[in-house]
Design a protein around this motif. Structure first.
Motif, PDB file in Angstrom:
ATOM      1  N   THR A  39       4.193  62.229 -15.362  1.00  0.00           N
ATOM      2  CA  THR A  39       3.232  61.904 -16.578  1.00  0.00           C
ATOM      3  C   THR A  39       3.902  62.423 -17.892  1.00  0.00           C
ATOM      4  N   LEU A  40       4.772  63.206 -17.814  1.00  0.00           N
ATOM      5  CA  LEU A  40       5.342  63.992 -18.934  1.00  0.00           C
ATOM      6  C   LEU A  40       6.872  63.672 -19.056  1.00  0.00           C
ATOM      7  N   LYS A 133      -1.885  58.550 -11.720  1.00  0.00           N
ATOM      8  CA  LYS A 133      -2.206  57.262 -11.543  1.00  0.00           C
ATOM      9  C   LYS A 133      -3.463  57.179 -10.936  1.00  0.00           C
ATOM     10  N   ASP A 134      -3.910  58.230 -10.265  1.00  0.00           N
ATOM     11  CA  ASP A 134      -5.146  58.293  -9.604  1.00  0.00           C
ATOM     12  C   ASP A 134      -6.378  58.346 -10.671  1.00  0.00           C
ATOM     13  N   THR A 135      -6.305  58.456 -11.867  1.00  0.00           N
ATOM     14  CA  THR A 135      -6.939  58.866 -12.986  1.00  0.00           C
ATOM     15  C   THR A 135      -7.590  60.271 -13.018  1.00  0.00           C
ATOM     16  N   ALA A 150       1.135  56.112 -19.652  1.00  0.00           N
ATOM     17  CA  ALA A 150       0.294  57.167 -18.949  1.00  0.00           C
ATOM     18  C   ALA A 150      -1.045  57.008 -19.840  1.00  0.00           C
ATOM     19  N   THR A 151      -2.208  57.622 -18.873  1.00  0.00           N
ATOM     20  CA  THR A 151      -3.628  57.511 -19.479  1.00  0.00           C
ATOM     21  C   THR A 151      -4.137  58.913 -19.865  1.00  0.00           C
ATOM     22  N   ILE A 152      -4.489  59.070 -20.975  1.00  0.00           N
ATOM     23  CA  ILE A 152      -4.887  60.179 -21.647  1.00  0.00           C
ATOM     24  C   ILE A 152      -6.210  60.256 -22.033  1.00  0.00           C
ATOM     25  N   THR A 160      -4.478  54.527 -23.369  1.00  0.00           N
ATOM     26  CA  THR A 160      -3.198  54.339 -22.489  1.00  0.00           C
ATOM     27  C   THR A 160      -2.261  54.423 -23.569  1.00  0.00           C
ATOM     28  N   VAL A 161      -1.038  54.974 -23.172  1.00  0.00           N
ATOM     29  CA  VAL A 161       0.052  54.850 -24.221  1.00  0.00           C
ATOM     30  C   VAL A 161       1.023  53.690 -23.994  1.00  0.00           C
TER      31      VAL A 161
END
Length: 278
Positions: A39-40, A133-135, A150-152, A160-161
């Motif tokens: 994610t980073l 990915k599984d939120t 990624a989701t933020i 989402t980015v």
């Protein structure tokens, strides 16, 4: 000559052994941080590892309810995030923790608050919550270090980015109705009370708990927004925050403390703040 030769061997063996230990430590730190690597992107300040005593007092993040609670280091599991001394860490195995990209408490406050009429979109330099990915919550991170796609979450809204690093609003929100975090309204009246009763030189500070000279009390109060307020019998809310360092003294005994309490009305207006017994 024989003794010198043996001493040289011992010295070389010691260096090799030290390098071996350091390598094992680096491998362990890499393995413990692998869960958030998807994610980073790499951050220039990340990676420094520090040791903590099991009894070290910290503020531990509980992701499921977005709460920061006073705790000891031994309560943190590998991968858990905690704050100590104004710095964010991620717990590793044993008594070690890894610095998380120089993210201070004030930036975490901005990230974790719920959606309300003062919420805004994150911008460069802001800290956000990053999901896997599984939120599920993965980590706090500076926006620029989050991978594309990624989701933020930031101040209650989920994004989402996009490939161009713009943010796409998903329509999902985390509102004040479902969050125990609340903003604190630092009113002039509240600050006057704190200054008079709980600072050096205050008119009514006799026998009271006192903040240390030089402390930025307004900043400390803002940090306490990370803590879920607890309703007291008198109708006020209290928050106890572990600063990770001494911030004042307790009552007439002058015992030093790293914990302070912030009292507000139910609508969030500041009533008072003062150091308390850990």
């Amino acid at each position: 000559m024989g003794n010198s030769y043996k001493a040289g061997l011992r010295g070389r063996f010691g260096v090799v052994a030290l390098l071996f230990v350091l390598t094992l430590g680096s491998i362990g730190a890499w393995a413990d941080s692998a869960s958030v690597s998807n994610t980073l992107v790499s951050a220039p300040d990340a990676g420094r590892v520090e040791s903590f005593a099991p009894s070290a007092r910290v503020m531990l993040f509980i992701p499921g309810v977005v709460r920061w609670i006073p705790a000891t280091f031994e309560q943190a599991k590998p991968g858990d995030e905690f704050v100590c001394g104004g710095q964010l860490y991620r717990a590793l195995e044993s008594n070690r923790a890894q610095v998380v990209s120089n993210i201070g408490v004030g930036r975490l406050v901005e990230a974790d608050l719920p959606l309300d009429n003062t919420s805004r979109r994150p911008v460069s330099g802001d800290v956000v919550q990053v999901f896997d990915k599984d939120t599920q919550f993965a980590a706090h991170a500076v926006l620029e270090t989050v991978q594309l796609g990624a989701t933020i979450r930031f101040q209650g809204k989920v994004y989402t980015v996009a490939p161009d690093r713009s943010l796409t609003d998903t329509g999902k929100v985390f509102s004040a109705a479902t969050c125990t975090l609340r903003r604190i309204d630092i009113t002039p009246q509240g600050m006057q009370h704190v200054t008079e009763r709980h600072t050096v030189g205050g008119n009514g500070n006799a026998g009271k708990s006192i903040f240390s000279p030089g402390e930025n009390i307004q900043t400390l109060i803002r940090y306490a927004q990370l803590v879920s307020p607890v309703l007291e019998a008198n109708g006020y809310f209290k928050r106890d925050f572990e600063a990770g360092r001494v911030v004042g003294t307790i009552g007439q005994g002058g015992r030093r403390s790293s914990v302070y309490r912030v009292i507000t009305t139910q609508t969030g207006k500041l009533v008072t703040a003062y150091p308390v017994v850990p």
